[in-house]
Design an enzyme around this catalytic site. Structure first.
Site, mmCIF file in Angstrom:
data_model
loop_
_atom_site.group_PDB
_atom_site.id
_atom_site.type_symbol
_atom_site.label_atom_id
_atom_site.label_comp_id
_atom_site.label_asym_id
_atom_site.label_seq_id
_atom_site.Cartn_x
_atom_site.Cartn_y
_atom_site.Cartn_z
ATOM 1 N N ASP A 1 44.809 -63.566 67.109
ATOM 2 C CA ASP A 1 45.957 -62.887 67.721
ATOM 3 C C ASP A 1 46.944 -62.539 66.613
ATOM 4 O OD1 ASP A 1 47.568 -62.000 70.068
ATOM 5 O OD2 ASP A 1 48.958 -63.516 69.345
ATOM 6 N N SER A 2 47.841 -61.603 66.917
ATOM 7 C CA SER A 2 48.866 -61.232 65.943
ATOM 8 C C SER A 2 49.835 -62.391 65.698
ATOM 9 C CB SER A 2 49.639 -60.020 66.453
ATOM 10 O OG SER A 2 50.266 -60.353 67.679
ATOM 11 N N GLU B 1 58.243 -64.753 70.204
ATOM 12 C CA GLU B 1 58.005 -65.190 68.818
ATOM 13 C C GLU B 1 59.246 -65.874 68.229
ATOM 14 O OE1 GLU B 1 55.285 -64.937 66.493
ATOM 15 O OE2 GLU B 1 54.015 -64.509 68.218
ATOM 16 N N CYS C 1 49.571 -58.687 77.913
ATOM 17 C CA CYS C 1 49.925 -59.102 76.554
ATOM 18 C C CYS C 1 49.831 -60.615 76.555
ATOM 19 C CB CYS C 1 51.333 -58.657 76.197
ATOM 20 S SG CYS C 1 51.897 -59.322 74.615
ATOM 21 N N HIS D 1 51.200 -62.798 74.922
ATOM 22 C CA HIS D 1 52.457 -63.527 74.749
ATOM 23 C C HIS D 1 53.197 -63.750 76.073
ATOM 24 C CE1 HIS D 1 51.976 -62.571 70.516
ATOM 25 N NE2 HIS D 1 53.068 -63.241 70.217
ATOM 26 N N CYS E 1 44.176 -60.583 71.796
ATOM 27 C CA CYS E 1 45.392 -59.793 71.640
ATOM 28 C C CYS E 1 45.097 -58.415 72.241
ATOM 29 C CB CYS E 1 45.704 -59.668 70.145
ATOM 30 S SG CYS E 1 47.055 -58.548 69.753
HETATM 31 N N1 DGL Z 1 49.844 -60.744 71.852
HETATM 32 C C1 DGL Z 1 49.586 -59.383 71.626
HETATM 33 C C2 DGL Z 1 49.049 -58.667 72.831
HETATM 34 O O1 DGL Z 1 48.380 -59.265 73.647
HETATM 35 C C3 DGL Z 1 50.566 -58.528 70.914
HETATM 36 C C4 DGL Z 1 51.814 -59.006 70.413
HETATM 37 C C5 DGL Z 1 52.305 -58.133 69.283
HETATM 38 O O2 DGL Z 1 52.983 -57.135 69.553
HETATM 39 O O3 DGL Z 1 51.972 -58.486 68.176
HETATM 40 O O4 DGL Z 1 49.242 -57.485 72.959
#
Ligand code: DGL
Length: 272
Positions: A9-10, A157, A191, A193, A72
């Protein structure tokens, strides 16, 4: 030689996916890589997300992972197809990279009776139209309304997901989504997150609207994939171990990961 499954993941978001995968498939070994130094990916260009994701994939392959999950949505939307079609055949066609969009799109229809679904994600995911395309394939009768929430990943984050500031942005974005159709009865958190914001998201959504997180969906789909692909499954090691790597500070990673993963984590630093 058997090796761990890679999960990328990012940043921290993929830990919400790994948590569910580990619950369902505790016997396997996993290596998690968070590119925290370069998060967020959401606002970045196609080329940049591809480049960063490919670097991470290469690193995980260098650890011998036979299979990598891009946990991600942004990386799945902007990099997965090119990695599968252009990079893998020339590199090693025995290796596999899977994403989170297709397994989610394949099941999403069962959550909606009105056939109107809301999708909340990063700018990159929304702009790619990947969910529109993939949901259309599995559920042609469903209408998808998307909205990008560029503030949500930074809130997570930066550990501001419990703050009043988070309430402001979550309410604002949900209101915009719901204005697109009064009939939306299910909202997908597209997402990895966003599950961290679940409590606040539920607070600002009418009670009759279902909220769908992906962790469980992706975990079940991986279990199914491993069953259908014994040639990949036999290369996955099974000692129940977990390793965590971050491209940023290990102190920060270990401190915040517990919230995403539900247990203490000991990470190591790598440079990509
Ligand atoms: N967690 C990531 C997703 O599912 C992206 C978060 C980011 O913007 O880095 O899209």
């Amino acid at each position: 030689m058997k090796s761990p499954i890679g999960v990328f993941d990012s940043g921290y978001g993929g830990l919400t996916i790994l948590k569910e995968i580990k619950n369902l498939l505790p016997q396997y070994d996993f290596i998690y890589l968070g590119d925290n130094a370069r998060t967020p990916y959401g606002p970045r260009s196609f080329d940049t997300v591809y480049e960063y994701t490919l670097q991470s994939v290469k690193w995980l392959f260098a650890q011998n992972c036979p299979l990598i999950i891009l946990a991600c949505n942004t990386a799945s939307a902007k990099a997965l197809r090119t990695i599968q079609q252009k990079y893998l055949p020339g590199f090693d066609n025995q290796k596999r990279v899977l994403g989170v969009i297709r397994p989610t799109a394949e099941i999403i229809g069962k959550y909606s009776s009105s056939k109107k679904i809301g999708v909340l994600g990063t700018k990159g995911t929304v702009k790619s139209a990947s969910y529109l395309i993939e949901i259309e394939k599995s559920f042609p009768g469903i209408k998808v309304f998307q909205h990008a929430c560029p503030m949500w990943v930074p809130l997570v984050e930066n550990n501001e997901y419990y703050s009043e500031g988070a309430d402001f942005f979550i309410k604002k974005d949900i209101d915009i989504l719901l204005k697109k159709s009064a009939e939306i009865d299910a909202v997908l958190l597209a997402c990895t997150h966003y599950p961290l914001l679940l409590e606040k998201i539920k607070k600002h959504l009418p009670e009759n609207i279902k909220v769908i997180s992906q962790g469980n969906i992706v975990a079940k789909s991986l279990a199914d994939y491993l069953q259908r692909h014994p040639e990949i499954e036999m290369k996955c090691s099974k000692n129940g171990t977990l390793e965590f790597y971050t491209t940023d500070s290990i102190e920060d990673f270990d401190k915040h990961s517990e919230i995403f993963f539900g247990e203490k984590v000991n990470s190591s630093h790598i440079d990509l």
